[in-house]
Design an enzyme around this catalytic site. Sequence first.
Site, PDB file in Angstrom:
ATOM      1  N   ASP A   1       0.633  -1.290  -0.049  1.00  0.00           N
ATOM      2  CA  ASP A   1       0.070   0.059   0.025  1.00  0.00           C
ATOM      3  C   ASP A   1       0.730   1.205   0.199  1.00  0.00           C
ATOM      4  OD1 ASP A   1      -1.963   1.785   0.353  1.00  0.00           O
ATOM      5  OD2 ASP A   1      -3.030   1.104   1.990  1.00  0.00           O
TER       6      ASP A   1
ATOM      7  N   ASP B   1      -1.082   6.759  -6.459  1.00  0.00           N
ATOM      8  CA  ASP B   1      -1.625   5.399  -5.430  1.00  0.00           C
ATOM      9  C   ASP B   1      -1.730   4.374  -6.362  1.00  0.00           C
ATOM     10  OD1 ASP B   1      -2.484   4.331  -3.287  1.00  0.00           O
ATOM     11  OD2 ASP B   1      -4.436   4.410  -3.818  1.00  0.00           O
TER      12      ASP B   1
END
Length: 444
Positions: free
Chosen positions: A107, A324
């Site tokens: 992540d 992201d």
Amino acid sequence: MDSLVFITLALCSLSSILFIESIHIQTSFSVDLIHRDSPMSPFHNPSTSQQDLIKKATFRSTSRLSRFSLSLLSNESPESIILPNNGDYLMRIFIGTPPIEKFVIADTGSDLTWVQCSPCVNCFPQNTPFYDSTKSSTFSNIQCDSQSCTLLPKAQQLCGKSNECFYSYHYGDRSFSIGELGFDLISFGSSNSTLHGGANSATNVNITFPKSIFGCGYYNIFTSDKSGKASGLVGLGAGPLSLISQLGDSIGRKFSYCLVPFASNSTSKLRFGNEAIIMGEGVVSTPLIIKTSQPTFYYVNLEGVTVGQKIFHTGQTDGNIIIDSGTTLTYLEPPIFDDFIISVKEAIGIEQVEDSSSPFSYCFTYQPDINFPHITLHFTGANVTLEPKNMLLLYESNLLCLAVVSSNIEGVSILGNVAQIDFQVEYDLGGKKLSFVPSDCAKN
Ligand SMILES: *[C@@H]1O[C@H](CO)[C@@H](O)[C@H](O)[C@H]1NC(C)=O
Ligand SMILES: *[C@@H]1O[C@H](CO)[C@@H](O)[C@H](O)[C@H]1NC(C)=O
Ligand SMILES: *[C@@H]1O[C@H](CO)[C@@H](O)[C@H](O)[C@H]1NC(C)=O
Ligand SMILES: *[C@@H]1O[C@H](CO)[C@@H](O)[C@H](O)[C@H]1NC(C)=O
């Protein structure tokens, strides 16, 4: 100056720079990044159709957007950890001695690496045993007054009865996770090229980091989707507790990834250290902007977008889009999105199919002769031209949808992972730059 001399000098100074870097960067390795729904994933369900997978991915994406927004917009509840079922790519880590295998979310939108731990007061279901610190000979506690504990944001730090360092994260939707910070050995098993047909550039190394700080989650309540079975996450953000920050200079503060298309049989790669460096023809770089928000998202600045023959400018300069790897779709804030969607609809020119249940802004019926416009993202100093596979998703059997939607929130834009497919993307935290180069990620 004689040009040959000049070139020789230039090469000498270049090689000495590379030399200095290569003695500085001690660790270089790569691991597989496994899309949670790909055939290589432990959570792969062959009976789920491609369309259903895309639907699930878009819903995850929406819930990730709302978490990011909450953490950006609310002052009192900065969230540093994101749900483990709230990201698209998994990686395999081993934790403790003897090593316990875990599939965790990789992540870039969070910092603390954490796993669900025994004795678990309340955990969500996972299909492997919980990590148990009493069974690991290399585990050690972190004391509340230690330097490591102060790396937690103040509001999220608690002291236990025996002075243990606890973290406590609350989310806007009443989800939370409470656990203990500790040290243990984290290792990355060899990425095995024969195991994942097609991938041929894996390094076969067993990389071990003896004293990694991680969170042991004992009390984890999540109000949204609990179907994911990942047992934690690895934080690749820029904050002090992230894996990247902990590995620090040993990896030259560099990592990169290359994401394969959704339905590919190959795995994506996540690289650290020298292996992460991308160079050569076609590499473009833009400043990487790390704001001191919690968690510390990676920002770049989108100056404008070209759609076909038309270009429009955002007029912004200070970092306006989060990059992201865990968000599926790309979200643009309202004024930018409005310009974008008008240009795209005009250029494609196929009538919109209305479907109020879909999260998309523009879907149209597939036709073989679509005139898809050239779309170039103009980041500061770096033009990145996207392919149709970076922009369109097949949502129903014959419905193509634009993988770019409005965030509906001013000041919140996210460059998601569909837009990054088949690019090598390098994060250089020391040099504060983000680089892109188009690449066949199944081969690279
Ligand atoms: C990696 O190497 C370390 C040290 O040699 C060993 O203790 C550990 O079990 C290995 N991990 C894996 C997953 O093979
Ligand atoms: C690759 O995986 C296979 C099957 O799991 C295993 O037998 C082999 O030893 C592995 N090779 C390396 C280099 O890790
Ligand atoms: C993936 O593998 C399956 C089964 O081996 C094959 O039918 C399919 O064509 C492959 N897909 C791609 C994109 O290579
Ligand atoms: C990016 O594209 C714009 C518009 O085509 C052009 O003016 C600019 O020079 C390009 N920038 C770079 C760094 O190539």
